[in-house]
Design a protein around this motif. Structure first.
Motif, mmCIF file in Angstrom:
data_model
loop_
_atom_site.group_PDB
_atom_site.id
_atom_site.type_symbol
_atom_site.label_atom_id
_atom_site.label_comp_id
_atom_site.label_asym_id
_atom_site.label_seq_id
_atom_site.Cartn_x
_atom_site.Cartn_y
_atom_site.Cartn_z
ATOM 1 N N LYS A 158 0.833 -1.195 0.000
ATOM 2 C CA LYS A 158 0.000 0.000 0.000
ATOM 3 C C LYS A 158 0.870 1.248 0.000
ATOM 4 O O LYS A 158 0.667 2.187 -0.739
ATOM 5 N N THR A 182 0.569 6.304 -0.529
ATOM 6 C CA THR A 182 0.002 6.807 0.721
ATOM 7 C C THR A 182 1.135 7.187 1.644
ATOM 8 O O THR A 182 2.227 6.650 1.545
ATOM 9 N N ASP A 242 -1.981 2.521 6.439
ATOM 10 C CA ASP A 242 -3.320 1.950 6.427
ATOM 11 C C ASP A 242 -3.187 0.435 6.446
ATOM 12 O O ASP A 242 -2.288 -0.126 5.862
ATOM 13 N N CYS A 285 -6.524 -3.025 3.953
ATOM 14 C CA CYS A 285 -6.942 -2.184 2.837
ATOM 15 C C CYS A 285 -7.420 -3.046 1.681
ATOM 16 O O CYS A 285 -6.675 -3.848 1.141
ATOM 17 N N MET A 324 -8.419 -3.368 -2.037
ATOM 18 C CA MET A 324 -8.362 -2.698 -3.337
ATOM 19 C C MET A 324 -9.545 -3.205 -4.148
ATOM 20 O O MET A 324 -9.704 -4.408 -4.326
ATOM 21 N N LEU A 376 -7.426 8.192 -6.436
ATOM 22 C CA LEU A 376 -7.786 7.135 -5.491
ATOM 23 C C LEU A 376 -8.664 7.685 -4.378
ATOM 24 O O LEU A 376 -8.390 8.751 -3.826
ATOM 25 N N ARG A 412 -10.696 6.581 -0.747
ATOM 26 C CA ARG A 412 -10.701 5.565 0.311
ATOM 27 C C ARG A 412 -11.853 5.768 1.269
ATOM 28 O O ARG A 412 -12.160 6.901 1.646
ATOM 29 N N LYS A 457 -12.797 4.456 5.084
ATOM 30 C CA LYS A 457 -12.174 3.809 6.254
ATOM 31 C C LYS A 457 -13.242 3.614 7.326
ATOM 32 O O LYS A 457 -13.854 4.594 7.779
ATOM 33 N N ILE A 472 -10.285 -0.666 5.352
ATOM 34 C CA ILE A 472 -10.253 0.352 4.302
ATOM 35 C C ILE A 472 -10.674 -0.257 2.973
ATOM 36 O O ILE A 472 -10.237 -1.352 2.620
ATOM 37 N N GLU A 507 -10.656 0.768 -1.055
ATOM 38 C CA GLU A 507 -10.058 1.779 -1.931
ATOM 39 C C GLU A 507 -10.519 1.549 -3.358
ATOM 40 O O GLU A 507 -10.594 0.409 -3.803
ATOM 41 N N ARG A 514 -10.512 3.513 -7.526
ATOM 42 C CA ARG A 514 -10.097 4.599 -8.385
ATOM 43 C C ARG A 514 -11.347 5.236 -8.955
ATOM 44 O O ARG A 514 -12.193 4.548 -9.518
ATOM 45 N N HIS A 574 -14.257 9.093 4.602
ATOM 46 C CA HIS A 574 -13.797 8.974 3.219
ATOM 47 C C HIS A 574 -12.756 10.048 2.904
ATOM 48 O O HIS A 574 -12.702 11.081 3.571
#
Ligand SMILES: O=C(O)CCC(=O)C(=O)O
Ligand SMILES: [Fe+2]
Length: 271
Positions: A18, A23, A27, A30, A32, A185, A187, A189, A196, A198, A200, A219
């Motif tokens: 990550k 970032t 985090d 996470c 994706m 990106l 996110r 949380k 998290i 995530e 795009r 967010h």
């Protein structure tokens, strides 16, 4: 259109991967999100993402219109102090919405529940902003009366983790965001578990933030280590608080029938 449940989301990215992605914070947990699917359910299950809400040609021509019609406020409109130092917001902002033709009243969004901080007075919709509001009404059934335009000029511009303040929202309203320009990106949380998710946000996409998700997840649009171009997002909301010329505040009814959108007999006017 296939719906993918949040639990089916692709894979857990380790903290170290990550970090190398983009970032500056550690985090964990996470997820994706799988990007090949056009429609994703997110957060607490009442949020969703539609990648190809507009085609790329449509998105480009909307961006051209936005460039002609949207006027951003100077960055020093929003100053905030951290450890005695004055900082500017790391993005540009503009505000549009339903301004009552006759009495100039407008929807008021207070973004800090405790301090009564108000976003500035909205300007009347421009043609493209009103057209998009109407497209969202057709898509979701939600009639939005308030818009915040955010412009992220490059990879350094961002918005930190936050929940949207809801005291001025019509009950159970979602927050509808359209993205144009550079992909960024995004996110979510989870406040309790720190999980998290995530994804795009592509140009021409729609992200719907549901009320349950907004109460359970923060967010953000994260800063990127990789140089990137400009993204413009349009965040449409349905606000019940109306501010009048003399400074008084009133509320619309629970259906969100608003000054500008409602005729004397309470019917919603055609646009
Ligand atoms: O730019 C975005 O997609 C998010 C904006 C946002 O979260 C906000 O304005 O509250
Ligand atoms: Fe937000």
């Amino acid at each position: 259109m296939s719906e993918i449940a949040a639990k089916d989301i692709e894979k857990i990215v380790s903290t170290s991967q990550k970090r190398s992605l983009e970032t500056d914070e550690a985090d964990f947990k996470c997820k994706m999100l799988k990007h090949s699917d056009n429609h994703l359910l997110l957060g607490s299950g009442d949020s969703w993402y539609e990648r190809n809400f507009f085609t790329s040609n449509e998105a480009q021509s909307i961006l051209d219109e936005l460039n002609e019609q949207v006027e951003f406020l100077p960055r020093d409109t929003f100053k905030f102090k951290i450890f005695g130092q004055i900082n500017l917001l790391p993005r540009d902002k503009a505000f549009y919405g339903d301004v009552h033709e006759k009495d100039g009243s407008y929807p008021l969004y207070r973004y800090e529940a405790s301090k009564d901080a108000e976003y500035p007075q909205v300007k009347q919709w421009t043609p493209v902003l009103q057209r998009l509001r109407n497209i969202l009404l057709e898509k979701t059934g939600q009639r939005c009366n308030h818009l915040v335009v955010n412009q992220y000029r490059n990879n350094n511009d961002h918005i930190g983790y936050h929940v949207d303040k809801t005291r001025d929202f019509v009950q159970n309203a979602s927050v509808l965001t359209l993205s144009f320009g550079e992909k960024r990106l995004f996110r979510l949380k989870n406040i309790r578990t720190k999980e998290i998710q995530e994804l795009r946000l592509d140009s021409g996409s729609l992200f719907v933030l549901g009320p349950k998700t907004n109460s359970e997840w923060k967010h953000s649009i994260i800063k990127s280590g990789k140089l990137c171009g400009r993204r413009v997002s349009l965040t449409y909301r349905t606000i019940k608080t109306i501010k009048h010329k003399d400074g008084t505040l009133t509320e619309t009814d629970s259906k969100g029938h608003l000054t500008d959108g409602t005729s004397e007999d309470g019917k919603v006017k055609e646009e």
